[in-house]
Motif scaffolding. Sequence first.
Motif, mmCIF file in Angstrom:
data_model
loop_
_atom_site.group_PDB
_atom_site.id
_atom_site.type_symbol
_atom_site.label_atom_id
_atom_site.label_comp_id
_atom_site.label_asym_id
_atom_site.label_seq_id
_atom_site.Cartn_x
_atom_site.Cartn_y
_atom_site.Cartn_z
ATOM 1 N N ALA A 107 51.013 36.168 35.865
ATOM 2 C CA ALA A 107 49.855 35.692 35.112
ATOM 3 C C ALA A 107 50.073 35.906 33.619
ATOM 4 N N SER A 108 49.696 34.914 32.824
ATOM 5 C CA SER A 108 49.935 34.984 31.384
ATOM 6 C C SER A 108 48.882 35.792 30.649
ATOM 7 N N ASN A 109 47.709 35.980 31.247
ATOM 8 C CA ASN A 109 46.676 36.777 30.594
ATOM 9 C C ASN A 109 45.910 37.580 31.638
ATOM 10 N N CYS A 110 45.129 38.518 31.161
ATOM 11 C CA CYS A 110 44.371 39.407 32.042
ATOM 12 C C CYS A 110 42.897 39.295 31.687
ATOM 13 N N GLY A 111 42.056 39.059 32.685
ATOM 14 C CA GLY A 111 40.619 38.960 32.452
ATOM 15 C C GLY A 111 39.851 39.549 33.617
ATOM 16 N N GLY A 112 38.591 39.806 33.412
ATOM 17 C CA GLY A 112 37.771 40.425 34.440
ATOM 18 C C GLY A 112 37.419 39.466 35.560
ATOM 19 N N GLY A 113 37.099 40.033 36.720
ATOM 20 C CA GLY A 113 36.641 39.238 37.842
ATOM 21 C C GLY A 113 35.151 38.985 37.764
ATOM 22 N N SER A 114 34.654 38.209 38.716
ATOM 23 C CA SER A 114 33.228 37.898 38.746
ATOM 24 C C SER A 114 32.475 38.730 39.774
ATOM 25 N N VAL A 115 33.187 39.533 40.566
ATOM 26 C CA VAL A 115 32.531 40.430 41.503
ATOM 27 C C VAL A 115 31.951 41.598 40.718
ATOM 28 N N SER A 116 30.693 41.941 40.969
ATOM 29 C CA SER A 116 30.012 42.974 40.182
ATOM 30 C C SER A 116 29.475 44.071 41.100
ATOM 31 N N PRO A 117 29.703 45.341 40.737
ATOM 32 C CA PRO A 117 30.579 45.807 39.662
ATOM 33 C C PRO A 117 32.022 45.903 40.163
ATOM 34 N N SER A 118 32.964 45.751 39.265
ATOM 35 C CA SER A 118 34.367 45.857 39.642
ATOM 36 C C SER A 118 35.218 46.060 38.405
ATOM 37 N N ILE A 119 36.434 46.549 38.632
ATOM 38 C CA ILE A 119 37.438 46.660 37.577
ATOM 39 C C ILE A 119 38.641 45.822 37.992
ATOM 40 N N THR A 120 39.077 44.954 37.115
ATOM 41 C CA THR A 120 40.283 44.159 37.328
ATOM 42 C C THR A 120 41.388 44.753 36.475
ATOM 43 N N GLU A 121 42.414 45.286 37.135
ATOM 44 C CA GLU A 121 43.515 45.941 36.419
ATOM 45 C C GLU A 121 44.793 45.162 36.673
ATOM 46 N N CYS A 122 45.266 44.478 35.615
ATOM 47 C CA CYS A 122 46.483 43.676 35.732
ATOM 48 C C CYS A 122 47.743 44.529 35.650
ATOM 49 N N LEU A 123 47.699 45.565 34.836
ATOM 50 C CA LEU A 123 48.815 46.483 34.675
ATOM 51 C C LEU A 123 48.314 47.905 34.770
ATOM 52 N N PRO A 124 49.009 48.759 35.512
ATOM 53 C CA PRO A 124 50.164 48.442 36.346
ATOM 54 C C PRO A 124 49.735 47.889 37.707
ATOM 55 N N VAL A 125 50.656 47.243 38.415
ATOM 56 C CA VAL A 125 50.428 46.830 39.798
ATOM 57 C C VAL A 125 50.603 48.055 40.691
#
Length: 551
Positions: A358-376
């Motif tokens: 993925a070229s960029n990292c952004g938040g998800g739409s599930v609430s509440p949640s944390i989207t962590e692109c790095l690290p896997v």
Amino acid sequence: MIGVSPMTLGGILVQRGDFNNDGIPDIIVMVFGSSSSPAVSVFLGKGDGTFQPSVGSGTGISAGSMAVGDFNGDGKLDVAVGGYDTTKSESVIQILLGNGDGTFSSGQTIALSISPNSITTGDFNGDGKLDLAMSTDKVYFYQGAGNGTFTANASVKVGTQPNLYQVIVGDFNGDGKTDVAVNDGFKVYVLYNTGSFAFTTVQVASYVSATYIAAVDVNQDHYTDLLTTYYTCIQQGSYACPAWQVLLGVKGQQSMKTGYTLPPSTTFYSFPNATAADINGDGFNDIVVNTNNFVMAVWLGKPDGTYQATPLTYNTGTQSANTDLVAADFNRDGKIDFAIPHVGDGTLMVLLNATPQASNCGGGSVSPSITECLPVDNTYSNSPLHVNAWSTDGAHVVTAMQLYVNNSLVVSQSHGDNLNYTVTEPDGDYFVVTKAWDSSGANFRTDRHVSIYTGTPGETCPTNVNAINVCSPTQNQTTTTSLHVFANSASTYPITSVQVYIDGTLVYNDTSQSTYVDTTLSVAAGSHSVVVKAFDSRGTVFSQTRTIKAQ
């Protein structure tokens, strides 16, 4: 995915682990049903996605299941093998104690009245020592003494079926106790741990035919979920219409919440096993299934907790088995790879992840949640470790985000919903937790397991499906007369050949079903045309050309 040339195997169940404590992931293979061969074989990893020749242990056991853990507390991984001891003519659990070099010494032999269908390990009484659970007609528990020996403790009757085919562990309600999930072929149960080998049994799913269950944090919220595969119908007297379903663990509850359910597939014959992992580095776990169609299918996760309807498919060869797959970062490049046994020719295939990230990292739409692109999760990284996470809370304002490394607070920010930070740490294994707090005082989190090491990551060449990508040389590159050619291809059909042409002359031809070329070729000084071609089994040719100047 890059298909690494297979290694001699002879087994059908695989797990990962570091069996010589060098910080590099290894593969252990259970040799199914053969008393004349070692019960297990270990392939020690080199850290670049390739492995040393296997070392076998446990001759005389016709194995059917295994569990890996440090049973005697010496810092070396051990193995419990369930099967039939041909020398004693009895069913057993054989404990193999790790020597720290990929080999094992025979430990305790636990005699059984029937061979276990499945074995797993966990701390079921909270004493810090690993115990065993096995499934046959019941779930039987064996208490670990911490020295590599076990004694029978308890048994639990689950459901009404005569056989329990699979037993796995996880913390499905986040209370810190190790729970157990069971598949009896039709229904799925969770045995919620109430302390010291006592459990409350809850049926969480029912299917026409349950195939497989995996314990994995699918939505990455810190609670173990269940990923199930199953059949939805019977056609021509056989089970058909395979599907998979996500059952989400619920904090503090003895129940599971139904997540996403894949509509029954008409493309694949069956889904024998599955897992979840972030393949493309966008922060959302994807569903990975080993199918009976000689392909590994990946349904990419979407920000709303659903999945793309059409999966990515990666060919695993016509000799591949549907028996198992294991995920790990085998070449330590921060991306999840896979290993799949080839039962037909007795080899093991490693698929190195070359999926475009993925070229960029952004938040998800599930609430509440944390989207962590790095690290896997479950990957490797050089230091400093880069952490990039976004928090989503549709009901309240996010007031703070915090980063913990091995339970120590290292970053705390009181503004914004993005935490983008680097952490310098020495080599070792780390538990990384990202937390967000909102204006109501509630917090939510996501967890990562990362190994930091000093060294050069293995390389892959990203490519799209039905294409070839030449990563080296680049167009119009000036190079030496030792030309490095590195290219990767992908097709919905098996790749049968990869070729390199220099000025129209074939100089390299690989017919091993590997998808890539990584080699050095000698060329004369001057300008040259370099063409890399890949052929698939239907006759399609993928080609890419580079013009270079050697001097």
